[in-house]
Design a protein around this motif. Sequence first.
Motif, PDB file in Angstrom:
ATOM      1  N   GLY A 100      -8.036  65.499   4.218  1.00  0.00           N
ATOM      2  CA  GLY A 100      -7.154  64.324   4.253  1.00  0.00           C
ATOM      3  C   GLY A 100      -7.487  63.538   5.108  1.00  0.00           C
ATOM      4  N   ASP A 101      -6.757  62.775   4.769  1.00  0.00           N
ATOM      5  CA  ASP A 101      -6.767  61.358   6.187  1.00  0.00           C
ATOM      6  C   ASP A 101      -6.625  61.639   7.806  1.00  0.00           C
ATOM      7  OD1 ASP A 101      -6.364  59.799   3.179  1.00  0.00           O
ATOM      8  OD2 ASP A 101      -4.301  59.387   3.852  1.00  0.00           O
ATOM      9  N   SER A 102      -6.751  62.695   7.598  1.00  0.00           N
ATOM     10  CA  SER A 102      -7.049  63.085   9.274  1.00  0.00           C
ATOM     11  C   SER A 102      -8.031  62.985  10.058  1.00  0.00           C
ATOM     12  CB  SER A 102      -6.610  64.301   9.463  1.00  0.00           C
ATOM     13  OG  SER A 102      -7.147  65.124   8.935  1.00  0.00           O
ATOM     14  N   ARG A 103      -9.366  62.737   8.408  1.00  0.00           N
ATOM     15  CA  ARG A 103     -10.263  62.822   9.359  1.00  0.00           C
ATOM     16  C   ARG A 103     -11.028  61.159   9.820  1.00  0.00           C
ATOM     17  NH1 ARG A 103     -14.078  66.146  11.880  1.00  0.00           N
ATOM     18  NH2 ARG A 103     -14.625  65.024  10.700  1.00  0.00           N
ATOM     19  N   LYS A 104      -9.541  60.177   9.262  1.00  0.00           N
ATOM     20  CA  LYS A 104     -10.483  58.864   9.309  1.00  0.00           C
ATOM     21  C   LYS A 104     -10.746  58.118  10.857  1.00  0.00           C
ATOM     22  CE  LYS A 104      -6.933  56.531   5.390  1.00  0.00           C
ATOM     23  NZ  LYS A 104      -6.218  56.052   5.127  1.00  0.00           N
ATOM     24  N   GLY A 105     -11.589  57.473  10.835  1.00  0.00           N
ATOM     25  CA  GLY A 105     -11.567  56.832  12.370  1.00  0.00           C
ATOM     26  C   GLY A 105     -12.635  57.603  13.460  1.00  0.00           C
ATOM     27  N   GLY A 106     -13.077  59.079  12.530  1.00  0.00           N
ATOM     28  CA  GLY A 106     -13.937  59.678  12.821  1.00  0.00           C
ATOM     29  C   GLY A 106     -12.340  61.227  14.226  1.00  0.00           C
ATOM     30  N   ALA A 107     -12.598  61.938  13.438  1.00  0.00           N
ATOM     31  CA  ALA A 107     -10.910  62.795  14.714  1.00  0.00           C
ATOM     32  C   ALA A 107     -11.733  63.629  15.964  1.00  0.00           C
ATOM     33  CB  ALA A 107     -10.502  63.951  13.486  1.00  0.00           C
ATOM     34  N   THR A 108     -11.417  63.575  16.458  1.00  0.00           N
ATOM     35  CA  THR A 108     -11.201  63.802  18.107  1.00  0.00           C
ATOM     36  C   THR A 108     -11.385  66.170  17.775  1.00  0.00           C
ATOM     37  OG1 THR A 108     -11.125  62.271  18.539  1.00  0.00           O
ATOM     38  CG2 THR A 108     -11.535  64.599  20.406  1.00  0.00           C
ATOM     39  N   ASP A 109     -12.106  66.594  18.460  1.00  0.00           N
ATOM     40  CA  ASP A 109     -12.570  67.733  17.672  1.00  0.00           C
ATOM     41  C   ASP A 109     -11.096  68.318  19.413  1.00  0.00           C
ATOM     42  OD1 ASP A 109     -14.219  67.874  15.586  1.00  0.00           O
ATOM     43  OD2 ASP A 109     -15.788  68.572  16.910  1.00  0.00           O
ATOM     44  N   ARG A 110     -10.163  69.554  18.511  1.00  0.00           N
ATOM     45  CA  ARG A 110      -9.857  70.073  19.506  1.00  0.00           C
ATOM     46  C   ARG A 110     -10.160  71.218  20.452  1.00  0.00           C
ATOM     47  NH1 ARG A 110      -6.742  67.804  15.017  1.00  0.00           N
ATOM     48  NH2 ARG A 110      -5.752  65.833  15.784  1.00  0.00           N
ATOM     49  N   GLY A 111     -10.837  72.039  19.487  1.00  0.00           N
ATOM     50  CA  GLY A 111     -11.533  72.944  19.552  1.00  0.00           C
ATOM     51  C   GLY A 111     -11.219  74.399  19.169  1.00  0.00           C
ATOM     52  N   THR A 112      -9.484  74.284  18.279  1.00  0.00           N
ATOM     53  CA  THR A 112      -9.042  75.461  17.119  1.00  0.00           C
ATOM     54  C   THR A 112      -9.550  75.550  15.880  1.00  0.00           C
ATOM     55  OG1 THR A 112      -7.613  75.301  19.451  1.00  0.00           O
ATOM     56  CG2 THR A 112      -6.556  75.952  17.327  1.00  0.00           C
ATOM     57  N   VAL A 113      -9.091  76.539  15.687  1.00  0.00           N
ATOM     58  CA  VAL A 113      -9.405  77.329  14.431  1.00  0.00           C
ATOM     59  C   VAL A 113      -7.954  78.023  14.501  1.00  0.00           C
ATOM     60  CG1 VAL A 113      -9.783  78.269  12.129  1.00  0.00           C
ATOM     61  CG2 VAL A 113     -11.497  77.062  14.213  1.00  0.00           C
ATOM     62  N   MET A 114      -7.033  77.448  12.968  1.00  0.00           N
ATOM     63  CA  MET A 114      -6.393  78.237  12.959  1.00  0.00           C
ATOM     64  C   MET A 114      -5.162  78.795  11.471  1.00  0.00           C
ATOM     65  SD  MET A 114      -1.666  76.789  13.189  1.00  0.00           S
ATOM     66  CE  MET A 114      -1.123  76.268  12.117  1.00  0.00           C
ATOM     67  N   VAL A 115      -5.604  79.695  11.682  1.00  0.00           N
ATOM     68  CA  VAL A 115      -4.823  80.911  10.206  1.00  0.00           C
ATOM     69  C   VAL A 115      -3.406  80.631  10.112  1.00  0.00           C
ATOM     70  CG1 VAL A 115      -5.737  82.715   9.389  1.00  0.00           C
ATOM     71  CG2 VAL A 115      -7.418  81.999  10.384  1.00  0.00           C
ATOM     72  N   GLY A 116      -3.205  79.951   9.060  1.00  0.00           N
ATOM     73  CA  GLY A 116      -1.717  80.569   8.894  1.00  0.00           C
ATOM     74  C   GLY A 116      -1.461  82.034   7.885  1.00  0.00           C
TER      75      GLY A 116
END
Length: 299
Positions: free
Chosen positions: A148-164
């Motif tokens: 989605g739009d969260s990747r606009k402008g080159g997102a900064t990696d947070r270093g976390t994968v989340m499983v719901g």
Amino acid sequence: MNDRSEAPAAEGRVVVGVDGSEPSLRALDMAAEEADRRGVALEMVISAGWPRRSRVPVLEADTERIRSAAAAVLDAAGQRAHERVPGLRVMAQVHTEALAADTLVKASRSAALTVVGTRGHGGFSGLLIGSVSLRVATHCEGPLMVVGDSRKGGATDRGTVMVGMHSESDEAALRFGFEEAGRRGSSLRVLHAWHHPRMPGRLQLPPSEAEQARSAASELVRKLVEPVRKDHPGVQVSADEQGGSPAATLIEASRAADVLVIAVHRRPHRRLGLQLGTVAHAVLHHAHCPVVLVPTPAG
């Protein structure tokens, strides 16, 4: 620049839907990165068919113009993918006989991962997720990443994968999350979002029963995570539970994740009605990071 051979598609590849729109190019960027992490080829697909209910006759020249335009979009996309991941093997497919959603669903049967943007050229301004992306999400037969739009402008990696996590039947999503965290060199957070038992009116659940519900949620997390953790000793994992609205809980938690993985429970041979479920539907629309849907047979 791109391999457009008619040879059978490579098993284990990453497939991405491209139409030249900005959302599809963000999906392309993520798909190239995912293919690189897996050491597999990237297959770009575009649907260039004439509308099935066109009121005007379709000439061969019309079809050829559409095909040429689609090929130009794929050439530009292939150059972008190579610039992002030098040395990546990129394949390109132009489909004129099938709609975009049907093409991607079919490709998902043998792909390691299918990637789509939230909407393409057909979406209107402000549309959160387009009809093609929603149809692919509903019927995809392998893991699907929606960017989605969260990747606009080159997102900064947070270093976390989340499983719901929701139930014991979510093991496939949990394993995908561990594998994704390992590929990224990221930590993994497993979050079991569960509903508080509802009481009528303003009645409150007795404290002892509320604690029992929370203990049961914690035990479910431990029971599911521990066996999979042993298979991935290099992944740093934290697991917790949170009561409340599962959709709202996961959407808020996605602010701190690079990707959110959830299971979607499919009933075989069911074609009518929304098959995503309310939580998956809400997460796709409002998550603050890309979402991976992992199809799981419904219990």
